[in-house]
Design a protein around this motif. Sequence first.
Motif, PDB file in Angstrom:
ATOM      1  N   GLU A 207      16.393  21.445  43.927  1.00 23.77           N
ATOM      2  CA  GLU A 207      17.830  21.322  44.160  1.00 23.77           C
ATOM      3  C   GLU A 207      18.180  19.890  44.572  1.00 23.77           C
ATOM      4  N   GLY A 208      19.228  19.351  43.968  1.00 23.52           N
ATOM      5  CA  GLY A 208      19.619  17.987  44.291  1.00 23.52           C
ATOM      6  C   GLY A 208      18.738  16.927  43.659  1.00 23.52           C
ATOM      7  N   GLY A 209      17.659  17.345  42.994  1.00 23.46           N
ATOM      8  CA  GLY A 209      16.781  16.404  42.320  1.00 23.46           C
ATOM      9  C   GLY A 209      15.837  15.640  43.216  1.00 23.46           C
ATOM     10  N   SER A 210      15.748  16.000  44.503  1.00 24.54           N
ATOM     11  CA  SER A 210      14.964  15.196  45.454  1.00 24.54           C
ATOM     12  C   SER A 210      13.507  15.643  45.491  1.00 24.54           C
ATOM     13  N   ASN A 211      12.652  14.807  44.941  1.00 27.18           N
ATOM     14  CA  ASN A 211      11.198  14.974  45.048  1.00 27.18           C
ATOM     15  C   ASN A 211      10.580  13.580  45.054  1.00 27.18           C
ATOM     16  N   ALA A 212       9.256  13.515  44.954  1.00 25.33           N
ATOM     17  CA  ALA A 212       8.585  12.212  45.038  1.00 25.33           C
ATOM     18  C   ALA A 212       9.035  11.277  43.923  1.00 25.33           C
ATOM     19  N   LEU A 213       9.189  11.800  42.701  1.00 24.39           N
ATOM     20  CA  LEU A 213       9.618  10.951  41.592  1.00 24.39           C
ATOM     21  C   LEU A 213      11.038  10.439  41.811  1.00 24.39           C
ATOM     22  N   ALA A 214      11.896  11.281  42.367  1.00 26.57           N
ATOM     23  CA  ALA A 214      13.262  10.846  42.658  1.00 26.57           C
ATOM     24  C   ALA A 214      13.266   9.716  43.675  1.00 26.57           C
ATOM     25  N   ALA A 215      12.481   9.868  44.740  1.00 28.59           N
ATOM     26  CA  ALA A 215      12.408   8.813  45.754  1.00 28.59           C
ATOM     27  C   ALA A 215      11.896   7.517  45.145  1.00 28.59           C
ATOM     28  N   GLN A 216      10.879   7.618  44.291  1.00 28.44           N
ATOM     29  CA  GLN A 216      10.362   6.421  43.628  1.00 28.44           C
ATOM     30  C   GLN A 216      11.429   5.780  42.750  1.00 28.44           C
TER      31      GLN A 216
ATOM     32  N   LYS B 220      28.508  -0.870  46.740  1.00 24.01           N
ATOM     33  CA  LYS B 220      27.494  -0.820  45.693  1.00 24.01           C
ATOM     34  C   LYS B 220      27.909   0.275  44.719  1.00 24.01           C
ATOM     35  N   ARG B 221      28.429  -0.131  43.559  1.00 22.39           N
ATOM     36  CA  ARG B 221      29.124   0.791  42.665  1.00 22.39           C
ATOM     37  C   ARG B 221      28.162   1.533  41.741  1.00 22.39           C
ATOM     38  N   ASP B 222      27.325   2.364  42.347  1.00 21.86           N
ATOM     39  CA  ASP B 222      26.431   3.187  41.541  1.00 21.86           C
ATOM     40  C   ASP B 222      27.192   4.224  40.721  1.00 21.86           C
ATOM     41  N   ASP B 223      28.447   4.487  41.083  1.00 22.04           N
ATOM     42  CA  ASP B 223      29.246   5.426  40.304  1.00 22.04           C
ATOM     43  C   ASP B 223      29.511   4.926  38.891  1.00 22.04           C
ATOM     44  N   LEU B 224      29.267   3.632  38.655  1.00 24.60           N
ATOM     45  CA  LEU B 224      29.526   3.052  37.338  1.00 24.60           C
ATOM     46  C   LEU B 224      28.280   2.990  36.453  1.00 24.60           C
ATOM     47  N   ILE B 225      27.154   3.531  36.926  1.00 28.90           N
ATOM     48  CA  ILE B 225      25.905   3.421  36.163  1.00 28.90           C
ATOM     49  C   ILE B 225      26.006   4.102  34.803  1.00 28.90           C
ATOM     50  N   HIS B 226      26.523   5.323  34.770  1.00 34.13           N
ATOM     51  CA  HIS B 226      26.574   6.073  33.517  1.00 34.13           C
ATOM     52  C   HIS B 226      27.659   7.138  33.639  1.00 34.13           C
ATOM     53  N   PRO B 227      28.462   7.357  32.595  1.00 31.23           N
ATOM     54  CA  PRO B 227      29.566   8.319  32.713  1.00 31.23           C
ATOM     55  C   PRO B 227      29.110   9.756  32.930  1.00 31.23           C
ATOM     56  N   ASP B 228      27.950  10.129  32.408  1.00 33.62           N
ATOM     57  CA  ASP B 228      27.468  11.500  32.541  1.00 33.62           C
ATOM     58  C   ASP B 228      26.400  11.661  33.627  1.00 33.62           C
ATOM     59  N   LEU B 229      25.737  10.579  33.981  1.00 33.54           N
ATOM     60  CA  LEU B 229      24.708  10.603  35.028  1.00 33.54           C
ATOM     61  C   LEU B 229      25.018   9.500  36.029  1.00 33.54           C
ATOM     62  N   PRO B 230      26.121   9.631  36.764  1.00 32.43           N
ATOM     63  CA  PRO B 230      26.523   8.534  37.649  1.00 32.43           C
ATOM     64  C   PRO B 230      25.668   8.453  38.902  1.00 32.43           C
ATOM     65  N   GLY B 231      25.605   7.266  39.449  1.00 32.99           N
ATOM     66  CA  GLY B 231      25.052   7.055  40.778  1.00 32.99           C
ATOM     67  C   GLY B 231      23.628   7.512  40.936  1.00 32.99           C
ATOM     68  N   ASN B 232      23.395   8.199  42.052  1.00 31.30           N
ATOM     69  CA  ASN B 232      22.022   8.581  42.346  1.00 31.30           C
ATOM     70  C   ASN B 232      21.519   9.667  41.405  1.00 31.30           C
ATOM     71  N   LYS B 233      22.381  10.269  40.594  1.00 33.45           N
ATOM     72  CA  LYS B 233      21.892  11.248  39.621  1.00 33.45           C
ATOM     73  C   LYS B 233      20.980  10.564  38.604  1.00 33.45           C
ATOM     74  N   TRP B 234      21.399   9.416  38.098  1.00 32.12           N
ATOM     75  CA  TRP B 234      20.541   8.672  37.182  1.00 32.12           C
ATOM     76  C   TRP B 234      19.255   8.249  37.868  1.00 32.12           C
ATOM     77  N   ARG B 235      19.358   7.666  39.028  1.00 30.50           N
ATOM     78  CA  ARG B 235      18.173   7.119  39.702  1.00 30.50           C
ATOM     79  C   ARG B 235      17.176   8.223  40.048  1.00 30.50           C
ATOM     80  N   LYS B 236      17.668   9.402  40.433  1.00 32.73           N
ATOM     81  CA  LYS B 236      16.781  10.492  40.826  1.00 32.73           C
ATOM     82  C   LYS B 236      16.208  11.239  39.625  1.00 32.73           C
TER      83      LYS B 236
END
Length: 309
Positions: free
Chosen positions: A151-160, A37-53
């Motif tokens: 840190e890491g962006g993990s909170n309720a909004l990130a999980a959602q 699952k190539r989430d690394d390709l989502i965005h060049p500056d916000l790749p993968g789970n960084k964008w989603r979180k």
Amino acid sequence: MNSPPRLDALLRPRVPSPLREVHDERFARHGVMLLLKRDDLIHPDLPGNKWRKLALNLEAAAGRTVLTFGGAYSNHLRATAAAGRLLGFPTVGVVRGDELAHRPLNPSLARCAADGMRLHFVDRTTYRAKASSEVLEGLLSLFGDVEVIPEGGSNALAAQGCTALGRELAGECDVAAVACGTGGTLAGLAAGLSPGQRALGVPVLRGGFLGPAVERLQREAFGGPSGNWSLDERFAFGGYARSTPELEAFAADFEDQHGLPVERVYVAKLLFALTALTEEGAFAPGSRVSAVITGTPDAPSLQDSSVSR
């Protein structure tokens, strides 16, 4: 929950991210299909789970200054700084290690500063207490009305936000596996999967704290447990951003076989774990196992395996 339309329009993330089968004899001989699952390709500056979180957190900030936390080589700090540059809002990075304040910025922190992030260095004792009311009140007194993202962006909004990852994999696999640092991606992934699917988390840190962290995030995000998930904590390879010759050889071989640049802090440990679990018979013949590729390797100038990111 989908990403905010305004951010989608401004940043144009590539979602859903591609899902690709790779033929690997180590899986095929056990009757297991490996999907990436190539989430690394989502965005060049916000790749993968960084964008989603980050997406829902940035929407909640509504243009206010975003303050967040990270180490000297933090991918999360870089992604937040990049988002601030792209979307035009101020960012503050609280950096672990006050000794760094009087040294030249390393390439990772220099990138944050170039993207407009204000860097605030704190000693390690203060950093460990970063979630305490005393430390947070001190930061608010310094920086005023800010949106605080952990840190890491993990909170309720990130999980959602990460539930979209699960929904994109609905019906596509039996097991969806992800490397874990702070637990937000796994919490949301599990919640977004369909009945009959399960999520597997591979922690890249030692300590056994991730189970309670994921449970807490799901309570905060969804009101209680959501989805079928588990952790396998055997593949930290000594701790965060640490490696071994065995892991390095595995990652290099995977790159050679499949043409995929393998990020070493998270993705290498995930792929190694799935290979080992397959050899152990953890997945029944006919299983479809999806590995979430959450990031890309840093440029050589940003790599430092001895420093947590």
